[in-house]
Design a protein around this motif. Structure first.
Motif, PDB file in Angstrom:
ATOM      1  N   GLY A 115      -6.660  -5.864  -4.232  1.00 58.67           N
ATOM      2  CA  GLY A 115      -7.873  -5.046  -4.141  1.00 58.67           C
ATOM      3  C   GLY A 115      -7.638  -3.747  -3.399  1.00 58.67           C
ATOM      4  O   GLY A 115      -8.106  -2.687  -3.812  1.00 58.67           O
ATOM      5  N   ARG A 116      -6.900  -3.786  -2.280  1.00 62.10           N
ATOM      6  CA  ARG A 116      -6.628  -2.552  -1.532  1.00 62.10           C
ATOM      7  C   ARG A 116      -5.698  -1.633  -2.304  1.00 62.10           C
ATOM      8  O   ARG A 116      -5.817  -0.404  -2.242  1.00 62.10           O
ATOM      9  CB  ARG A 116      -6.015  -2.876  -0.167  1.00 62.10           C
ATOM     10  N   ALA A 117      -4.742  -2.226  -3.037  1.00 61.15           N
ATOM     11  CA  ALA A 117      -3.840  -1.389  -3.834  1.00 61.15           C
ATOM     12  C   ALA A 117      -4.609  -0.646  -4.921  1.00 61.15           C
ATOM     13  O   ALA A 117      -4.369   0.548  -5.161  1.00 61.15           O
ATOM     14  CB  ALA A 117      -2.750  -2.264  -4.464  1.00 61.15           C
ATOM     15  N   ASP A 118      -5.546  -1.338  -5.556  1.00 63.22           N
ATOM     16  CA  ASP A 118      -6.293  -0.725  -6.662  1.00 63.22           C
ATOM     17  C   ASP A 118      -7.421   0.177  -6.168  1.00 63.22           C
ATOM     18  O   ASP A 118      -7.687   1.229  -6.755  1.00 63.22           O
ATOM     19  CB  ASP A 118      -6.863  -1.840  -7.545  1.00 63.22           C
ATOM     20  N   ALA A 119      -8.073  -0.215  -5.076  1.00 56.28           N
ATOM     21  CA  ALA A 119      -9.245   0.537  -4.616  1.00 56.28           C
ATOM     22  C   ALA A 119      -8.887   1.700  -3.703  1.00 56.28           C
ATOM     23  O   ALA A 119      -9.641   2.669  -3.639  1.00 56.28           O
ATOM     24  CB  ALA A 119     -10.211  -0.412  -3.889  1.00 56.28           C
ATOM     25  N   PHE A 120      -7.761   1.611  -3.013  1.00 61.51           N
ATOM     26  CA  PHE A 120      -7.476   2.660  -2.021  1.00 61.51           C
ATOM     27  C   PHE A 120      -6.103   3.304  -2.218  1.00 61.51           C
ATOM     28  O   PHE A 120      -6.000   4.525  -2.353  1.00 61.51           O
ATOM     29  CB  PHE A 120      -7.566   2.075  -0.613  1.00 61.51           C
ATOM     30  N   ALA A 121      -5.038   2.490  -2.222  1.00 58.22           N
ATOM     31  CA  ALA A 121      -3.687   3.062  -2.183  1.00 58.22           C
ATOM     32  C   ALA A 121      -3.372   3.918  -3.407  1.00 58.22           C
ATOM     33  O   ALA A 121      -2.669   4.921  -3.295  1.00 58.22           O
ATOM     34  CB  ALA A 121      -2.658   1.933  -2.050  1.00 58.22           C
ATOM     35  N   CYS A 122      -3.872   3.531  -4.581  1.00 58.28           N
ATOM     36  CA  CYS A 122      -3.554   4.290  -5.795  1.00 58.28           C
ATOM     37  C   CYS A 122      -4.361   5.585  -5.894  1.00 58.28           C
ATOM     38  O   CYS A 122      -4.191   6.341  -6.857  1.00 58.28           O
ATOM     39  CB  CYS A 122      -3.764   3.438  -7.036  1.00 58.28           C
ATOM     40  N   LYS A 123      -5.231   5.851  -4.908  1.00 56.66           N
ATOM     41  CA  LYS A 123      -6.051   7.071  -4.929  1.00 56.66           C
ATOM     42  C   LYS A 123      -5.800   7.959  -3.708  1.00 56.66           C
ATOM     43  O   LYS A 123      -6.429   9.007  -3.583  1.00 56.66           O
ATOM     44  CB  LYS A 123      -7.536   6.695  -4.977  1.00 56.66           C
ATOM     45  N   ASN A 124      -4.928   7.519  -2.796  1.00 55.68           N
ATOM     46  CA  ASN A 124      -4.743   8.264  -1.550  1.00 55.68           C
ATOM     47  C   ASN A 124      -3.259   8.445  -1.231  1.00 55.68           C
ATOM     48  O   ASN A 124      -2.390   7.792  -1.808  1.00 55.68           O
ATOM     49  CB  ASN A 124      -5.418   7.514  -0.390  1.00 55.68           C
ATOM     50  N   LYS A 125      -3.004   9.346  -0.276  1.00 54.97           N
ATOM     51  CA  LYS A 125      -1.626   9.637   0.129  1.00 54.97           C
ATOM     52  C   LYS A 125      -1.054   8.490   0.967  1.00 54.97           C
ATOM     53  O   LYS A 125      -1.741   7.531   1.294  1.00 54.97           O
ATOM     54  CB  LYS A 125      -1.594  10.951   0.901  1.00 54.97           C
ATOM     55  N   VAL A 126       0.228   8.659   1.330  1.00 52.28           N
ATOM     56  CA  VAL A 126       0.964   7.555   1.944  1.00 52.28           C
ATOM     57  C   VAL A 126       0.405   7.170   3.316  1.00 52.28           C
ATOM     58  O   VAL A 126       0.164   5.981   3.576  1.00 52.28           O
ATOM     59  CB  VAL A 126       2.453   7.927   2.076  1.00 52.28           C
ATOM     60  N   ILE A 127       0.180   8.145   4.191  1.00 50.51           N
ATOM     61  CA  ILE A 127      -0.237   7.810   5.567  1.00 50.51           C
ATOM     62  C   ILE A 127      -1.602   7.122   5.602  1.00 50.51           C
ATOM     63  O   ILE A 127      -1.744   6.064   6.245  1.00 50.51           O
ATOM     64  CB  ILE A 127      -0.216   9.076   6.447  1.00 50.51           C
ATOM     65  N   ASN A 141       0.830  -1.210   0.000  1.00 53.76           N
ATOM     66  CA  ASN A 141       0.000   0.000   0.000  1.00 53.76           C
ATOM     67  C   ASN A 141       0.867   1.264   0.000  1.00 53.76           C
ATOM     68  O   ASN A 141       0.578   2.230  -0.712  1.00 53.76           O
ATOM     69  CB  ASN A 141      -0.926   0.000   1.220  1.00 53.76           C
ATOM     70  N   ILE A 142       1.931   1.270   0.803  1.00 53.31           N
ATOM     71  CA  ILE A 142       2.829   2.428   0.835  1.00 53.31           C
ATOM     72  C   ILE A 142       3.509   2.617  -0.518  1.00 53.31           C
ATOM     73  O   ILE A 142       3.558   3.740  -1.057  1.00 53.31           O
ATOM     74  CB  ILE A 142       3.879   2.250   1.951  1.00 53.31           C
ATOM     75  N   ALA A 143       4.020   1.537  -1.091  1.00 53.27           N
ATOM     76  CA  ALA A 143       4.731   1.643  -2.377  1.00 53.27           C
ATOM     77  C   ALA A 143       3.787   2.087  -3.491  1.00 53.27           C
ATOM     78  O   ALA A 143       4.150   2.940  -4.317  1.00 53.27           O
ATOM     79  CB  ALA A 143       5.364   0.291  -2.715  1.00 53.27           C
ATOM     80  N   VAL A 144       2.584   1.526  -3.520  1.00 51.75           N
ATOM     81  CA  VAL A 144       1.622   1.908  -4.557  1.00 51.75           C
ATOM     82  C   VAL A 144       1.228   3.375  -4.422  1.00 51.75           C
ATOM     83  O   VAL A 144       1.105   4.104  -5.416  1.00 51.75           O
ATOM     84  CB  VAL A 144       0.385   0.991  -4.502  1.00 51.75           C
ATOM     85  N   SER A 145       1.065   3.827  -3.188  1.00 51.89           N
ATOM     86  CA  SER A 145       0.710   5.238  -2.978  1.00 51.89           C
ATOM     87  C   SER A 145       1.824   6.165  -3.440  1.00 51.89           C
ATOM     88  O   SER A 145       1.563   7.236  -3.997  1.00 51.89           O
ATOM     89  CB  SER A 145       0.406   5.457  -1.493  1.00 51.89           C
ATOM     90  N   LEU A 146       3.072   5.754  -3.224  1.00 56.59           N
ATOM     91  CA  LEU A 146       4.207   6.588  -3.629  1.00 56.59           C
ATOM     92  C   LEU A 146       4.325   6.730  -5.145  1.00 56.59           C
ATOM     93  O   LEU A 146       4.742   7.777  -5.647  1.00 56.59           O
ATOM     94  CB  LEU A 146       5.502   6.003  -3.052  1.00 56.59           C
ATOM     95  N   VAL A 147       3.970   5.681  -5.887  1.00 54.55           N
ATOM     96  CA  VAL A 147       4.149   5.712  -7.353  1.00 54.55           C
ATOM     97  C   VAL A 147       2.831   5.943  -8.084  1.00 54.55           C
ATOM     98  O   VAL A 147       2.789   5.820  -9.316  1.00 54.55           O
ATOM     99  CB  VAL A 147       4.791   4.393  -7.846  1.00 54.55           C
TER     100      VAL A 147
END
Length: 236
Positions: A113-125, A53-59
């Motif tokens: 699912g969390r990477a696609d539904a949440f992490a790629c649309k939100n900030k790191v924290i 989730n952190i890595a996906v949010s960063l990129v």
């Protein structure tokens, strides 16, 4: 603060990966024969969830929609490999017991699912918190099933905890039904896992329905002492 509370509630209860989304059921049903197995797989899954989730949010702003899913899978596979190597280094015996289900974390739909539904649309924290809470919710379900299956199937609790916590934890085992208890075979077999998981889902649905009824009753209940007042004229 409201966003973090919502993320916490979703991960632990409202949108729990195992009880609501019904994702990751294959390892959940396969390795929850004991508490130590459930805890080992739960912690490994949580580590991959938080890291991916952190890595996906960063990129998220650097990856186009055309290649985002392959990129997410590569990220999840990288963290799964790191987790596998850590378990080989520090908990090798438990790694051998869990076997193929550690590398198969990369195919866990809850993580992608969390990477696609949440992490790629939100900030790191927020993404890190979402991964932690989803992983914690998944781990708690694994532990609950592991406790029930180990107690019914083997008559013990916390056996072989030294596989995670070292030799000092070897004495943590609790014998509940005496040395002569022969065990309840169905609880150890996969059908027992299905039954326990179904029971937990049913309990959650009952609790949710009761909460919904109480909220509806509270909204419909008239306020005591309230009166309708008709006013005329102008208020100075």
């Amino acid at each position: 603060m409201h966003q973090y509370q919502e993320i916490t509630a979703n991960g632990l209860w409202k949108n729990n990966p195992a009880l609501v989304q019904l994702l990751g059921l294959c390892p959940l049903l396969a390795v929850t024969g004991s508490v130590v197995n459930a805890l080992g797989l739960g912690l490994a899954t949580m580590l991959v969830l938080v890291g991916s989730n952190i890595a996906v949010s960063l990129v998220r702003n650097s990856v186009s929609d055309a290649v985002k899913l392959p990129a997410f899978v590569m990220i999840i596979a990288s963290f799964t490999t790191c987790t596998e190597l850590l378990m080989q280094a520090f908990t090798y015996e438990l790694y051998q017991i869990l076997g193929i289900f550690i590398p198969l974390i990369v195919t866990n739909c809850a993580i992608l699912g969390r990477a696609d539904a949440f992490a790629c649309k939100n900030k790191v924290i927020p993404s890190a918190l979402d991964g932690f809470m989803m992983g914690l919710g998944f781990t708690l379900v694994l532990l609950t099933i592991g406790v029930i299956r180990e107690v019914l199937g083997s008559g013990t609790l916390f056996s072989n905890m030294h596989l995670i916590f070292g030799e000092s934890a070897r004495s943590w085992v609790i014998v509940l039904f005496g040395e002569n208890y022969k065990g309840f075979l169905v609880a150890i077999l996969p059908p027992g896992a299905f039954l326990v998981a179904g029971l937990l889902i049913a309990i959650k649905n009952v609790v949710d329905n009761e909460i919904k009824k109480q909220e509806e009753a509270r909204k419909a209940k008239p306020v005591k002492g309230s009166k309708r007042v008709r006013t005329t004229g102008q208020v100075a």
